[in-house]
Design a protein around this motif. Sequence first.
Motif, mmCIF file in Angstrom:
data_model
loop_
_atom_site.group_PDB
_atom_site.id
_atom_site.type_symbol
_atom_site.label_atom_id
_atom_site.label_comp_id
_atom_site.label_asym_id
_atom_site.label_seq_id
_atom_site.Cartn_x
_atom_site.Cartn_y
_atom_site.Cartn_z
ATOM 1 N N ALA A 88 0.813 -1.210 0.000
ATOM 2 C CA ALA A 88 0.000 0.000 0.000
ATOM 3 C C ALA A 88 0.851 1.268 0.000
ATOM 4 O O ALA A 88 0.323 2.360 -0.184
ATOM 5 C CB ALA A 88 -0.926 -0.023 1.223
ATOM 6 N N LEU A 89 2.155 1.142 0.198
ATOM 7 C CA LEU A 89 3.047 2.315 0.229
ATOM 8 C C LEU A 89 3.242 2.825 -1.204
ATOM 9 O O LEU A 89 3.123 2.075 -2.162
ATOM 10 C CB LEU A 89 4.394 1.936 0.831
ATOM 11 N N ASP A 90 3.500 4.135 -1.314
ATOM 12 C CA ASP A 90 3.763 4.672 -2.659
ATOM 13 C C ASP A 90 5.200 4.363 -3.083
ATOM 14 O O ASP A 90 5.934 3.666 -2.353
ATOM 15 C CB ASP A 90 3.460 6.179 -2.694
ATOM 16 N N GLU A 91 5.607 4.892 -4.201
ATOM 17 C CA GLU A 91 6.920 4.582 -4.785
ATOM 18 C C GLU A 91 8.066 4.836 -3.808
ATOM 19 O O GLU A 91 8.981 4.027 -3.663
ATOM 20 C CB GLU A 91 7.143 5.435 -6.064
ATOM 21 N N ALA A 92 7.959 5.994 -3.106
ATOM 22 C CA ALA A 92 9.066 6.422 -2.236
ATOM 23 C C ALA A 92 9.197 5.567 -0.987
ATOM 24 O O ALA A 92 10.230 5.575 -0.332
ATOM 25 C CB ALA A 92 8.875 7.886 -1.849
ATOM 26 N N GLY A 93 8.119 4.821 -0.651
ATOM 27 C CA GLY A 93 8.086 4.079 0.617
ATOM 28 C C GLY A 93 9.122 2.966 0.691
ATOM 29 O O GLY A 93 9.421 2.307 -0.309
ATOM 30 N N GLN A 94 9.679 2.809 1.882
ATOM 31 C CA GLN A 94 10.642 1.741 2.143
ATOM 32 C C GLN A 94 9.857 0.472 2.403
ATOM 33 O O GLN A 94 9.095 0.390 3.360
ATOM 34 C CB GLN A 94 11.464 2.086 3.396
ATOM 35 N N ARG A 95 10.013 -0.569 1.606
ATOM 36 C CA ARG A 95 9.238 -1.790 1.784
ATOM 37 C C ARG A 95 10.100 -2.817 2.495
ATOM 38 O O ARG A 95 10.980 -3.414 1.874
ATOM 39 C CB ARG A 95 8.764 -2.317 0.431
ATOM 40 N N HIS A 96 9.850 -2.946 3.769
ATOM 41 C CA HIS A 96 10.719 -3.803 4.553
ATOM 42 C C HIS A 96 9.888 -4.656 5.516
ATOM 43 O O HIS A 96 8.921 -4.179 6.116
ATOM 44 C CB HIS A 96 11.696 -2.927 5.355
ATOM 45 N N ILE A 97 10.285 -5.931 5.583
ATOM 46 C CA ILE A 97 9.592 -6.854 6.478
ATOM 47 C C ILE A 97 10.650 -7.609 7.270
ATOM 48 O O ILE A 97 11.673 -8.005 6.694
ATOM 49 C CB ILE A 97 8.706 -7.838 5.689
ATOM 50 N N SER A 98 10.405 -7.759 8.556
ATOM 51 C CA SER A 98 11.361 -8.546 9.343
ATOM 52 C C SER A 98 10.614 -9.625 10.126
ATOM 53 O O SER A 98 9.489 -9.417 10.588
ATOM 54 C CB SER A 98 12.150 -7.642 10.292
ATOM 55 N N VAL A 99 11.277 -10.775 10.194
ATOM 56 C CA VAL A 99 10.686 -11.901 10.934
ATOM 57 C C VAL A 99 11.713 -12.367 11.961
ATOM 58 O O VAL A 99 12.876 -12.562 11.626
ATOM 59 C CB VAL A 99 10.340 -13.067 9.998
ATOM 60 N N SER A 100 11.272 -12.521 13.218
ATOM 61 C CA SER A 100 12.222 -13.035 14.215
ATOM 62 C C SER A 100 11.553 -14.191 14.971
ATOM 63 O O SER A 100 10.325 -14.227 15.120
ATOM 64 C CB SER A 100 12.620 -11.924 15.174
ATOM 65 N N LEU A 101 12.407 -15.100 15.411
ATOM 66 C CA LEU A 101 11.906 -16.203 16.250
ATOM 67 C C LEU A 101 12.816 -16.294 17.459
ATOM 68 O O LEU A 101 14.023 -16.403 17.329
ATOM 69 C CB LEU A 101 11.922 -17.516 15.468
ATOM 70 N N ARG A 102 12.167 -16.240 18.664
ATOM 71 C CA ARG A 102 12.970 -16.301 19.886
ATOM 72 C C ARG A 102 12.290 -17.213 20.900
ATOM 73 O O ARG A 102 11.100 -17.471 20.828
ATOM 74 C CB ARG A 102 13.067 -14.896 20.524
ATOM 75 N N ARG A 103 13.148 -17.628 21.825
ATOM 76 C CA ARG A 103 12.595 -18.297 23.013
ATOM 77 C C ARG A 103 12.439 -17.234 24.080
ATOM 78 O O ARG A 103 13.393 -16.516 24.357
ATOM 79 C CB ARG A 103 13.570 -19.357 23.532
ATOM 80 N N GLU A 104 11.296 -17.137 24.634
ATOM 81 C CA GLU A 104 11.123 -16.201 25.773
ATOM 82 C C GLU A 104 10.440 -16.990 26.886
ATOM 83 O O GLU A 104 9.256 -17.311 26.799
ATOM 84 C CB GLU A 104 10.270 -15.003 25.365
ATOM 85 N N GLY A 105 11.228 -17.275 27.903
ATOM 86 C CA GLY A 105 10.692 -18.115 28.989
ATOM 87 C C GLY A 105 10.345 -19.483 28.444
ATOM 88 O O GLY A 105 11.165 -20.112 27.765
ATOM 89 N N ASP A 106 9.142 -19.934 28.685
ATOM 90 C CA ASP A 106 8.737 -21.235 28.136
ATOM 91 C C ASP A 106 7.879 -21.037 26.900
ATOM 92 O O ASP A 106 7.026 -21.860 26.587
ATOM 93 C CB ASP A 106 8.005 -22.071 29.198
ATOM 94 N N GLU A 107 8.083 -19.881 26.237
ATOM 95 C CA GLU A 107 7.315 -19.624 25.031
ATOM 96 C C GLU A 107 8.228 -19.431 23.822
ATOM 97 O O GLU A 107 9.353 -18.954 23.940
ATOM 98 C CB GLU A 107 6.484 -18.355 25.205
ATOM 99 N N ALA A 108 7.651 -19.802 22.679
ATOM 100 C CA ALA A 108 8.310 -19.465 21.405
ATOM 101 C C ALA A 108 7.602 -18.224 20.898
ATOM 102 O O ALA A 108 6.363 -18.181 20.905
ATOM 103 C CB ALA A 108 8.128 -20.594 20.424
ATOM 104 N N VAL A 109 8.368 -17.170 20.557
ATOM 105 C CA VAL A 109 7.754 -15.913 20.148
ATOM 106 C C VAL A 109 8.214 -15.556 18.728
ATOM 107 O O VAL A 109 9.399 -15.431 18.456
ATOM 108 C CB VAL A 109 8.120 -14.777 21.130
ATOM 109 N N VAL A 110 7.191 -15.407 17.877
ATOM 110 C CA VAL A 110 7.489 -15.008 16.491
ATOM 111 C C VAL A 110 6.997 -13.574 16.333
ATOM 112 O O VAL A 110 5.862 -13.272 16.696
ATOM 113 C CB VAL A 110 6.758 -15.926 15.488
ATOM 114 N N ARG A 111 7.892 -12.676 15.836
ATOM 115 C CA ARG A 111 7.487 -11.284 15.609
ATOM 116 C C ARG A 111 7.600 -10.996 14.121
ATOM 117 O O ARG A 111 8.646 -11.228 13.510
ATOM 118 C CB ARG A 111 8.404 -10.341 16.377
ATOM 119 N N ILE A 112 6.511 -10.491 13.550
ATOM 120 C CA ILE A 112 6.524 -10.137 12.127
ATOM 121 C C ILE A 112 6.233 -8.645 12.025
ATOM 122 O O ILE A 112 5.159 -8.190 12.433
ATOM 123 C CB ILE A 112 5.495 -10.969 11.338
#
Length: 612
Positions: free
Chosen positions: A508-532
Motif C-alpha cells: 500500500a506504500l507509494d513509490e518512495a516508501g521503504q518496503r521492509h519486512i522482518s521476521v524473528s523467532l525467539r525463546r522467551e521463557g517457556d514460550e516461542a515468540v514469532v514477531r513479524i
Amino acid sequence: MRFAKPKVLIALAVIAAGMLIWAVYLTAQKRAADDVHATAERQLRMIAVDLESLLERYETLPFTLSFHPDVIKALQHPDSSPTLFALNATLEAIQRQAKVSAIYLMDREGHTLAASNWNQPLTFIGRNFAFRPYFQNAFAGDSGHFYGIGNATSEPGYFIAQPVYAAPAVRSGTPIGVIAVKISLAEFEQTWRSSEDPIALADRSGVVFLSNREAWRYHSIEPLNDAAQLALADTKQYAEKSIAAISSLPKADSAGFGPYVGKHVGRLQWQLMLFPSMARIQRAAMYAALSAALVIGLAAISLLAMHQRRRRIEERLESRRALQQAAEELERRIGQRTAELLEANRHLEDKYAKLQETEQLLRSTQDELVQAGKLAMLGQMAAGITHELNQPLAAIRTFADNAVTFLTRGQPDKAQDNLGHISAASARMGSIIGQLKGFARKSQNKVARVDLGRAIEASIMLLETEFRRLDASLETDIAEGVAVSGDMVRTEQVLINLLRNALDAVDALDEAGQRHISVSLRREGDEAVVRIRDSGHGIAADAVAHLFEPFFTTKPSGKGLGLGLAISSSIVQAMNGQLSAHNRSEGGAEFILRLPLQSSTSRQDGSQLVSA
Ligand code: ADP
C-alpha cells in the motif's frame, strides 16, 4: 378482646373470695357470739347462784334472832340499860361470827334500841328507820328486804328484817319490834373485778348498785321517770344521790343478741346483767375472716403457680411443636431444593451435551473454515505460484533447446551442463509443488512436533515471488531448534497469513516508501515468540478493535476476505497460544505470535477448545 375473659374471671374470683370471706366473717361472728353468750350465760348463772346463796345464807338470821329472849326482853324493857347493854354485846358477837355488817333492833316506832355497832361512832342506836321499806314490811308481819345506802354509815348494804313478837312461838298480833341484819355486798362485788366483761346488778327500777364498772354504780340502765325518782327519794335508798342513766352502755350486737345476758336474782327481783365483750366476738370473727383470707390467698397462689406451670408446659410443648414444624418445613424445603437442583443438573447435563455437540459442530466448521481460508489463500497466491513455476519451466525449455543445439553441434559437455540445469530447475519446481501439495492437503489436525524455524522458511519460500514482485526486503532472525506442539500445515497457514498481510501493508506504500519486512523467532521463557514487523502504514485506528473478527477487512473486494486473522487466531488459541498486534512507534505494524514450547506444553491435543 382476647384478654378480656381472664380479666372478667379474675374480677369474679375476687368478688367470690370477698363474699366468701364476708360469709366466713359473719358465720364466725355468729358462732363467736353464740359461744360468748353461752359462756356469759354460764358465768351469769354461777354469779347468780353465788349471790343467791350469799343472800339466802343470812335469810334466817333475823328470823332466828326474833326468838332470842334478850331481844324480846329489850323490846319489853327499852329503858333497862343492862338489858340493852347485854343485847348489844350479844348482837356484836353474833355479827362478828356471822360476818355481817350489822345487826340491830328497832322498836315499833322504828327507833333503834340495840345494835352490833353500839360502840362505834356511826352507831345505829337512836336512829329511826321507820321510813325504810324493810321496816315497814317487817312491821306488817312479813319479812322485809331492802338494798340501799346506809342512812347512818353511808355504806350500802342488803337489809333483811323480821318482826319480833312478844310470843314468838305464836307469831301473831302486832309485832313489838323489828330485828334487821345488814349485809355488805362489797366483798362479793370484789369477785367481779377479775372479769373483763362488765357485770352489773340492778334493782327492780333498773338502778345499778353493784358493778365492776365504777362509773355504772348508782346509775340506771334507762333514764328513770319522775315517779321512780320520787320513790327513791322517799326510801332514801341511795341516800341523796340523783340517779342518771349509764352513758356508755354497750350496744346490741349484729348477731341478733342483746347487749347483755340477764337473770333475776333474790327476793327483790334484782336484775343481774353481764355484758359480753363485743370486741372478743369481733376479734374472733376477724381471726376467722383473716384465716379464710389466708387460705384463699394460699389457694389463689397455688392455683396461680399451677396455672403458670401448666402454661410453661404448654409453652414448651408449643415451642417443641414449632421446632418440629420448622424442621419439617426445612426438610420439605431441602427436598424441594434437591429436586430443583436435580432438575437444574439435568438441564445442565442436557446443555453440556448440546454444548459438546455444538463444539463438535464448531470444530468441524472451524476445520472447514481453515480449509476454506487456506484455499482462498492459495487462490490469492495462485498468480505468484504460477509465475514461480513458469520461470523454471521457461528456463527448462531454454536449457532443453540449448541442450538439443549443443548435442547437434557435438558439444555433449555443454549439453550435459544444460541438462544439469534442467534437472535443478525441475527439482526446484518439484519442491514448490510439494510445498503446495502439502499446504493444500486437508490437514488431519494431528499434533506433532513443529520446528518453527522450518515452518517460517517454508512459508517465506511460498511467498518468495511476492517479495520479489513488490521489491520488499526481508530480514530474518531465526533461533535454532525452537519447536512447538501442533499441526505443521496450520502453523504455516498462520505464518503465511501474517506474512501476506505484511506484504499487503508494504504494497500500500507509494513509490518512495521503504518496503521492509522482518521476521524473528525467539525463546522467551517457556514460550516461542514469532514477531513479524512491516514498514507499512500500520493498523487503521478503526480496525484495531475488529482485527480478529471474521469478515473484517479494510482491503478492496477481491483482495481480502477478512478471514485470515480470524482463522489464524483460532488456530493459535487451539495451540494454547496467543496472537496479538500493535502499531510500532517507528511506524508499521507488529504481529506477535506466542506459542508454548513443546517441552513445557502439557496439552497434547492442541485442537481442543473446550475442556471436559
Ligand atoms: P484481509 O487480509 O483479507 O483483509 P485479515 O483478517 O488478514 O483479512 O486482515 C484483516 C484486516 O487487518 C486487514 O484488512 C487490515 O486492515 C488489517 N491488517 C492486517 N495486517 C495488517 C498489517 N500488517 N498492517 C496493517 N493492517 C493490517
